[in-house]
Design an enzyme around this catalytic site. Structure first.
Site, PDB file in Angstrom:
ATOM      1  N   ASP A  10      33.401  52.653 -12.780  1.00 51.30           N
ATOM      2  CA  ASP A  10      34.468  53.319 -13.942  1.00 51.30           C
ATOM      3  C   ASP A  10      35.863  53.651 -13.114  1.00 51.30           C
ATOM      4  O   ASP A  10      36.811  53.851 -13.912  1.00 51.30           O
ATOM      5  CB  ASP A  10      33.846  54.341 -14.499  1.00 51.30           C
ATOM      6  CG  ASP A  10      33.302  55.564 -13.705  1.00 51.30           C
ATOM      7  OD1 ASP A  10      32.886  55.211 -12.512  1.00 51.30           O
ATOM      8  OD2 ASP A  10      33.671  56.640 -14.025  1.00 51.30           O
ATOM      9  N   ASP A  53      27.596  50.438 -10.201  1.00 56.51           N
ATOM     10  CA  ASP A  53      27.885  52.111  -9.960  1.00 56.51           C
ATOM     11  C   ASP A  53      26.850  52.882 -10.903  1.00 56.51           C
ATOM     12  O   ASP A  53      26.338  52.452 -12.019  1.00 56.51           O
ATOM     13  CB  ASP A  53      29.289  52.293 -10.552  1.00 56.51           C
ATOM     14  CG  ASP A  53      29.639  53.847 -10.281  1.00 56.51           C
ATOM     15  OD1 ASP A  53      29.110  54.634  -9.499  1.00 56.51           O
ATOM     16  OD2 ASP A  53      30.522  54.424 -11.106  1.00 56.51           O
ATOM     17  N   MET A  55      26.939  56.205 -11.762  1.00 61.98           N
ATOM     18  CA  MET A  55      27.546  57.234 -12.628  1.00 61.98           C
ATOM     19  C   MET A  55      28.799  56.647 -13.343  1.00 61.98           C
ATOM     20  O   MET A  55      29.846  56.283 -12.777  1.00 61.98           O
ATOM     21  CB  MET A  55      27.736  58.462 -11.667  1.00 61.98           C
ATOM     22  CG  MET A  55      26.705  59.223 -11.393  1.00 61.98           C
ATOM     23  SD  MET A  55      25.785  59.801 -12.920  1.00 61.98           S
ATOM     24  CE  MET A  55      24.209  60.065 -11.793  1.00 61.98           C
ATOM     25  N   ASP A 328     -12.776  -2.710 -15.687  1.00 68.13           N
ATOM     26  CA  ASP A 328     -13.298  -1.692 -16.763  1.00 68.13           C
ATOM     27  C   ASP A 328     -14.809  -1.810 -16.337  1.00 68.13           C
ATOM     28  O   ASP A 328     -15.491  -2.815 -16.080  1.00 68.13           O
ATOM     29  CB  ASP A 328     -13.004  -2.565 -18.054  1.00 68.13           C
ATOM     30  CG  ASP A 328     -13.584  -1.701 -19.161  1.00 68.13           C
ATOM     31  OD1 ASP A 328     -12.591  -0.867 -19.958  1.00 68.13           O
ATOM     32  OD2 ASP A 328     -14.812  -1.680 -19.494  1.00 68.13           O
ATOM     33  N   ILE A 329     -15.744  -0.807 -16.330  1.00 71.70           N
ATOM     34  CA  ILE A 329     -16.825  -0.776 -16.090  1.00 71.70           C
ATOM     35  C   ILE A 329     -17.522  -1.123 -17.463  1.00 71.70           C
ATOM     36  O   ILE A 329     -17.366  -0.737 -18.481  1.00 71.70           O
ATOM     37  CB  ILE A 329     -17.320   1.024 -16.026  1.00 71.70           C
ATOM     38  CG1 ILE A 329     -16.292   1.400 -14.745  1.00 71.70           C
ATOM     39  CG2 ILE A 329     -18.618   1.257 -15.518  1.00 71.70           C
ATOM     40  CD1 ILE A 329     -16.483   3.199 -14.496  1.00 71.70           C
ATOM     41  N   ASN A 336     -22.918   7.148 -20.849  1.00 69.66           N
ATOM     42  CA  ASN A 336     -22.682   8.356 -21.383  1.00 69.66           C
ATOM     43  C   ASN A 336     -23.913   8.771 -22.600  1.00 69.66           C
ATOM     44  O   ASN A 336     -24.534  10.110 -22.302  1.00 69.66           O
ATOM     45  CB  ASN A 336     -21.307   8.307 -22.288  1.00 69.66           C
ATOM     46  CG  ASN A 336     -20.225   8.819 -21.229  1.00 69.66           C
ATOM     47  OD1 ASN A 336     -20.673   9.656 -20.278  1.00 69.66           O
ATOM     48  ND2 ASN A 336     -19.201   8.226 -21.540  1.00 69.66           N
ATOM     49  N   ASP A 345     -19.289  11.136 -15.762  1.00 68.72           N
ATOM     50  CA  ASP A 345     -18.320  11.685 -15.194  1.00 68.72           C
ATOM     51  C   ASP A 345     -18.517  11.486 -13.651  1.00 68.72           C
ATOM     52  O   ASP A 345     -17.726  10.895 -12.708  1.00 68.72           O
ATOM     53  CB  ASP A 345     -18.015  13.320 -15.171  1.00 68.72           C
ATOM     54  CG  ASP A 345     -17.308  13.445 -16.357  1.00 68.72           C
ATOM     55  OD1 ASP A 345     -17.003  12.547 -16.972  1.00 68.72           O
ATOM     56  OD2 ASP A 345     -17.177  14.932 -16.624  1.00 68.72           O
ATOM     57  N   GLU A 371     -12.859   4.417 -19.201  1.00 64.45           N
ATOM     58  CA  GLU A 371     -13.459   3.763 -17.859  1.00 64.45           C
ATOM     59  C   GLU A 371     -12.734   2.548 -17.460  1.00 64.45           C
ATOM     60  O   GLU A 371     -13.505   1.677 -16.865  1.00 64.45           O
ATOM     61  CB  GLU A 371     -14.821   3.205 -18.413  1.00 64.45           C
ATOM     62  CG  GLU A 371     -14.878   2.224 -19.363  1.00 64.45           C
ATOM     63  CD  GLU A 371     -15.094   2.784 -20.882  1.00 64.45           C
ATOM     64  OE1 GLU A 371     -14.344   3.718 -21.141  1.00 64.45           O
ATOM     65  OE2 GLU A 371     -15.481   1.930 -21.797  1.00 64.45           O
TER      66      GLU A 371
HETATM   67 MG   LIG Z   1      31.381  56.267 -11.207  1.00 67.24          MG
END
Ligand SMILES: [Mg+2]
Length: 453
Positions: A10, A53, A55, A328-329, A336, A345, A371
């Site tokens: 200020d 500052d 204050m 490709d499997i 599965n 997996d 797969e």
């Molecule tokens: Mg001041």
């Protein structure tokens, strides 16, 4: 280092004084005269650091700091609170409001520049990490960091290095109520402990007989402790050592006589910063890995593969010498169905491992679907690609795959389509041919290699 500093005070002569000092060091300075103007300037000018500052009329520094730090857009900008000399209560209030550091009036030139430089350097690192975090988030690969980081640092570990018994006892007592503290009086021993201890904070006395600053410099140069915050304890008025410490890269300091509240607040701020950085780094590494690889098999994912193949096809000589293999499997659905998804997996993982063991280092292997796998093989003619495909087919057809609960393992075969890429290929046309060859292999009775041109 070019950085923008917002100076808030200020009293006009104070503003002018700081502006002159910082401008002469090539900082870009913007100014404000109260808290409200400061918040506007933060939003408008995006400073790299704020000198605030404490204050001021209208809105004081504490309130401005609190508002800045509670705004996610501005919370990362470091704030240095400028307070009256030795007003410990103001410093603690400032820390509570989220200030990162302090300067006392009248502002000392050397401390000012050391402080600003050190905080700006830290902010630049954080900015970089935040930016990569955003990139990761936009790819959908990482969660937001903020919710993961609580304010609970109960598990923090602190190393206090001090050979003065009374001071060591005081520092330890102040921190002990909160964290796990290790105290060490010998510099050499401390270095060894610091290397192996994964500490969140190291508190070093500048007045160690074995030279606290040299120790700090060592700690900064060692890989294991380079990122750990260093909090220097300096004798009141020992400006020379303080400035040296900051130049070495000490993260923060407290002056003797040590105020326990201030010590704790600073320690906490530093631990928070370390944890935040670590979290960002981990997320970044995870997001990098996640955005290019398939979580189940560790092979590259479709996104990465198409990007890579696109790069190869964009150059005629690359497109003319590359081969594409689609695997490709066979009858994977029945794996599965009969043995469950966990067994499925396991098969996928083992399949991927056999690909990795068999392929060349220059080949790029990825899982592109359930797969289905793809090998991109640069600098490979059709004969070599077919030979590689045959090796892979045999690698699958040989040993049964290990599956939990099936002592004899599971016999798995795959069908493979191979095609050389061409100069006029797009990713789609190349895959269309490879898929055609794969279809032929499936139709021809599976467990075989077919080609297409
Ligand atoms: Mg001041």
């Amino acid at each position: 280092m070019t950085a923008r500093v917002l100076v808030v005070d200020d009293i006009l002569p104070n503003v002018k004084l700081l502006e002159a000092k910082l401008s002469s060091e090539y900082f870009d300075v913007v100014t404000a005269r109260n808290g409200r103007e400061a918040l506007e300037a933060v939003a408008r000018d995006k400073p790299d650091i704020v000198l605030l500052d404490a204050m001021m009329p209208e809105m004081d520094g504490f309130e401005a700091c609190r508002r800045m730090k509670s705004n996610p857009l501005h919370a990362h900008i470091p704030v240095v609170m400028v307070t009256a000399l030795n007003d410990v209560e103001d410093r603690v209030r400032g820390l509570d409001a989220g200030a990162d550091d302090f300067l006392t009036k009248p502002v000392d030139d050397v401390a000012l520049l050391a402080r600003v430089r050190s905080l700006v350097r830290l902010k630049f690192v954080m900015d970089e990490l935040r930016m990569r975090q955003l990139t990761g988030a936009s790819l959908g690969a990482v969660e937001d960091v903020a919710p993961q980081l609580g304010e609970n640092f109960d598990d923090a570990r602190v190393l206090v290095i001090e050979d003065d018994k009374r001071s060591a006892a005081q520092l330890t007592a102040a921190l002990n109520g909160h964290w796990k503290v290790t105290t060490q009086g010998d510099g050499e021993q401390a270095l060894i402990q610091a290397k192996g201890g994964s500490f969140d904070l190291i508190v070093v006395s500048a007045s160690l007989k074995t030279d606290g600053l040299r120790l700090c410099s060592h700690l900064r140069s060692i890989e294991e402790t380079r990122q750990v915050p260093l909090l220097l304890v300096v004798d009141e008025g020992d400006r020379k050592r303080l400035v040296q410490g900051l130049e070495i890269g000490v993260s923060d300091y407290v002056m003797r006589p040590v105020d326990e509240t201030e010590l704790m607040a600073r320690a906490r701020a530093n631990v928070r910063r370390l944890r935040y950085q670590n979290l960002l780094r981990q997320n970044q590494q995870r997001s990098m890995a996640m955005s290019v690889t398939d979580a189940l098999t560790g092979l590259y994912n479709r996104h990465y593969m198409t990007t890579h193949l696109g790069t190869i096809l964009s150059r005629p000589e690359g497109a003319r010498s590359c081969a594409l293999m689609v695997l490709d499997i066979d009858h994977f659905k029945s794996v599965n169905d009969k043995h469950g998804h966990a067994a499925g997996d396991e098969v996928l993982r083992e399949f991927a491992q056999r690909i990795q063991r068999t392929m060349r280092g220059t080949d790029l292997a990825c899982r592109v679907g359930g797969e289905e796998f793809v090998l991109v093989m640069p600098e490979t003619d059709l004969n070599a690609a077919v030979a590689a495909a045959e090796r892979l087919r045999q690698a699958m057809d040989g040993e049964p795959m290990k599956v939990a609960g099936l002592p004899e393992g599971l016999k798995v075969t795959c069908s493979i389509g191979v095609t050389p890429t061409r100069a006029d290929d797009s990713i789609e046309t190349a895959f269309k041919r490879a898929d055609g060859a794969l279809y032929e292999a499936k139709n021809g009775g599976r467990n075989r290699v077919c080609t297409a041109f």
